[in-house]
Design a protein around this motif. Structure first.
Motif, PDB file in Angstrom:
ATOM      1  N   LEU A   1      20.473 -16.600 109.955  1.00 50.55           N
ATOM      2  CA  LEU A   1      19.019 -16.014 110.436  1.00 50.55           C
ATOM      3  C   LEU A   1      17.919 -17.059 110.630  1.00 50.55           C
ATOM      4  O   LEU A   1      17.421 -17.066 111.575  1.00 50.55           O
ATOM      5  N   GLY A   2      17.878 -18.140 109.739  1.00 49.65           N
ATOM      6  CA  GLY A   2      17.063 -19.035 109.985  1.00 49.65           C
ATOM      7  C   GLY A   2      17.341 -20.031 111.371  1.00 49.65           C
ATOM      8  O   GLY A   2      16.515 -20.437 112.173  1.00 49.65           O
ATOM      9  N   SER A   3      18.654 -20.141 111.358  1.00 45.73           N
ATOM     10  CA  SER A   3      19.217 -20.806 112.775  1.00 45.73           C
ATOM     11  C   SER A   3      18.765 -20.053 113.953  1.00 45.73           C
ATOM     12  O   SER A   3      18.115 -20.547 115.016  1.00 45.73           O
ATOM     13  N   VAL A   4      18.995 -18.760 113.906  1.00 42.97           N
ATOM     14  CA  VAL A   4      18.462 -17.987 114.933  1.00 42.97           C
ATOM     15  C   VAL A   4      16.662 -18.125 115.368  1.00 42.97           C
ATOM     16  O   VAL A   4      16.250 -18.149 116.457  1.00 42.97           O
ATOM     17  N   ASP A   5      16.079 -17.990 114.221  1.00 43.20           N
ATOM     18  CA  ASP A   5      14.675 -18.031 114.201  1.00 43.20           C
ATOM     19  C   ASP A   5      14.298 -19.498 114.844  1.00 43.20           C
ATOM     20  O   ASP A   5      13.326 -19.670 115.644  1.00 43.20           O
ATOM     21  N   ILE A   6      14.799 -20.238 114.525  1.00 38.73           N
ATOM     22  CA  ILE A   6      14.685 -21.848 115.230  1.00 38.73           C
ATOM     23  C   ILE A   6      14.779 -21.873 116.392  1.00 38.73           C
ATOM     24  O   ILE A   6      13.967 -22.611 117.069  1.00 38.73           O
ATOM     25  N   ILE A   7      16.021 -21.324 116.883  1.00 39.06           N
ATOM     26  CA  ILE A   7      16.312 -21.345 118.326  1.00 39.06           C
ATOM     27  C   ILE A   7      15.169 -20.532 119.047  1.00 39.06           C
ATOM     28  O   ILE A   7      14.647 -20.904 120.023  1.00 39.06           O
ATOM     29  N   LYS A   8      14.876 -19.369 118.564  1.00 37.07           N
ATOM     30  CA  LYS A   8      13.908 -18.627 119.325  1.00 37.07           C
ATOM     31  C   LYS A   8      12.451 -19.243 119.521  1.00 37.07           C
ATOM     32  O   LYS A   8      11.812 -19.384 120.488  1.00 37.07           O
ATOM     33  N   ARG A   9      12.004 -20.043 118.325  1.00 36.64           N
ATOM     34  CA  ARG A   9      10.761 -20.711 118.310  1.00 36.64           C
ATOM     35  C   ARG A   9      10.490 -21.972 119.210  1.00 36.64           C
ATOM     36  O   ARG A   9       9.650 -22.503 119.624  1.00 36.64           O
ATOM     37  N   THR A  10      11.757 -22.329 119.188  1.00 47.62           N
ATOM     38  CA  THR A  10      11.938 -23.945 120.320  1.00 47.62           C
ATOM     39  C   THR A  10      11.978 -23.503 121.596  1.00 47.62           C
ATOM     40  O   THR A  10      11.790 -24.596 122.574  1.00 47.62           O
TER      41      THR A  10
END
Length: 352
Positions: free
Chosen positions: A32-41
């Motif tokens: 879930l954290g990795s998905v959030d990082i992808i979204k934010r970048t």
């Protein structure tokens, strides 16, 4: 049984008992954290161009009309240089001319829903939710016990032992101790906040504030976004108006509820908790119902404001998402080391 021996027993045996639940929560948290990082970048090649108040008012009026299911409109900032309309699990990205650029949904990421509910309740409904909460609380206690046990042998601390030199139990155990020390505080925060998210009644009341008596706010034109956003901005002239949110409650065509929306502000561009300052306004009446800055909350209110953001990085900087994702990765490695050493020492007889 002395206290130290009892704490070691608790840390080892109870820790092993909840290892499976913690591994499930941590590995799904990494996803879930990795998905959030992808979204934010993803900035969609949009340069940061701040909007005027009239442009913000136009964006709110058009987007809420075009997408009535959306609950929040966010304006361009230095960390998200585009307009965004969002609701639970879905967001739409626009340029400054309100041209649709992209549609983002959690369902676009493989197994997102499965991983989310595994993280939340182990796919077991309410029973799994409460099991997760108490396992998290026990995990927080085990973390504190681990800090105490490390403190007793702190003179043997060696930074080089953080990475195991081989697969022997002694090397894995030392790595478990050293790595555990580095992530102990953020891991404790993640565990405790996970427990509190389930038991909201322990802290939600601290967020509720009564309007200040005798405070008079300037009035705005009813049903006029520009007038009302301008009034709100004038109340806190030095802050940045970054979002407008409306209630998610279903509308009744015959008796529509009064629209009391929330205007979110950032005190400054590098604020740690974003959208923490808010003005609540009645759209139909043009009256400010309340205005509260995070800095004006009581100490309990400030702590309660961070319960969810500290756990899932809601309205927190990208660097914090990286931090908790890295902590989850290291914690997963530590638990795997403890599983191996515990199995060897408990069930494997030493060779003669």
């Amino acid at each position: 049984m002395n206290v130290v021996h009892g704490l070691k027993w608790f840390h080892n045996w109870v820790g092993i008992f909840i290892t499976l639940t913690m591994l499930t929560v941590l590995t799904t948290g990494i996803y879930l954290g990795s998905v959030d990082i992808i979204k934010r970048t993803q900035n969609y090649d949009q340069p940061y161009l701040p909007l005027t108040l009239s442009q913000k008012a136009e964006a709110v009026a058009q987007l809420f009309e075009r997408y009535p299911e959306m609950s929040t409109v966010r304006f361009p900032t230095e960390y998200t240089p585009y307009i965004q309309a969002s609701t639970r699990g879905k967001s739409i990205v626009f340029d400054n001319q309100l041209n649709e650029i992209a549609v983002r949904q959690n369902s676009d990421y493989p197994f997102y829903s499965t991983f989310f509910w595994l993280h939340r309740n182990f796919l077991m409904g309410d029973a799994g939710k409460y099991l997760n909460a108490w396992a998290s609380l026990i995990g927080a206690a085990i973390t504190l016990v681990g800090i105490y046990l490390w403190w007793r042998v702190r003179k043997g601390f060696r930074l080089s032992q953080s990475i195991p030199r081989n697969t022997r139990s002694a090397s894995l155990f030392k790595s478990h101790m050293q790595l555990g020390l580095f992530i102990s505080i953020p891991l404790f925060v993640l565990c405790l906040s996970g427990f509190l998210i389930t038991y909201k009644g322990l802290w939600l009341d601290a967020l509720k504030t009564q309007p200040e008596q005798g405070v008079t706010y300037p009035a705005s034109e009813p049903n006029d976004w520009l007038s009302q956003l301008s009034t709100a901005q004038n109340v806190w002239g030095a802050s940045q108006l970054v979002a407008v949110s409306k209630p998610r409650a279903r509308t009744d065509a015959e008796n529509p509820p009064e629209l009391n929306y929330r205007i979110g502000f950032n005190a400054h561009p590098s604020v740690w908790l974003r959208e923490a300052d808010a003005i609540t306004m009645s759209y139909q009446q043009g009256q400010i119902l309340s205005a509260l800055k995070h800095s004006d909350r009581s100490i309990t209110g400030k702590i309660a404001s961070f319960v969810r953001p500290l756990h899932d990085a809601l309205n927190m900087p990208l660097s914090y998402v990286w931090l908790i994702t890295l902590v989850s990765c290291v914690a997963t490695v530590i638990l795997l080391f403890s599983l191996v050493t515990f199995y060897r020492r408990t069930f494997t007889k030493p060779a003669r």
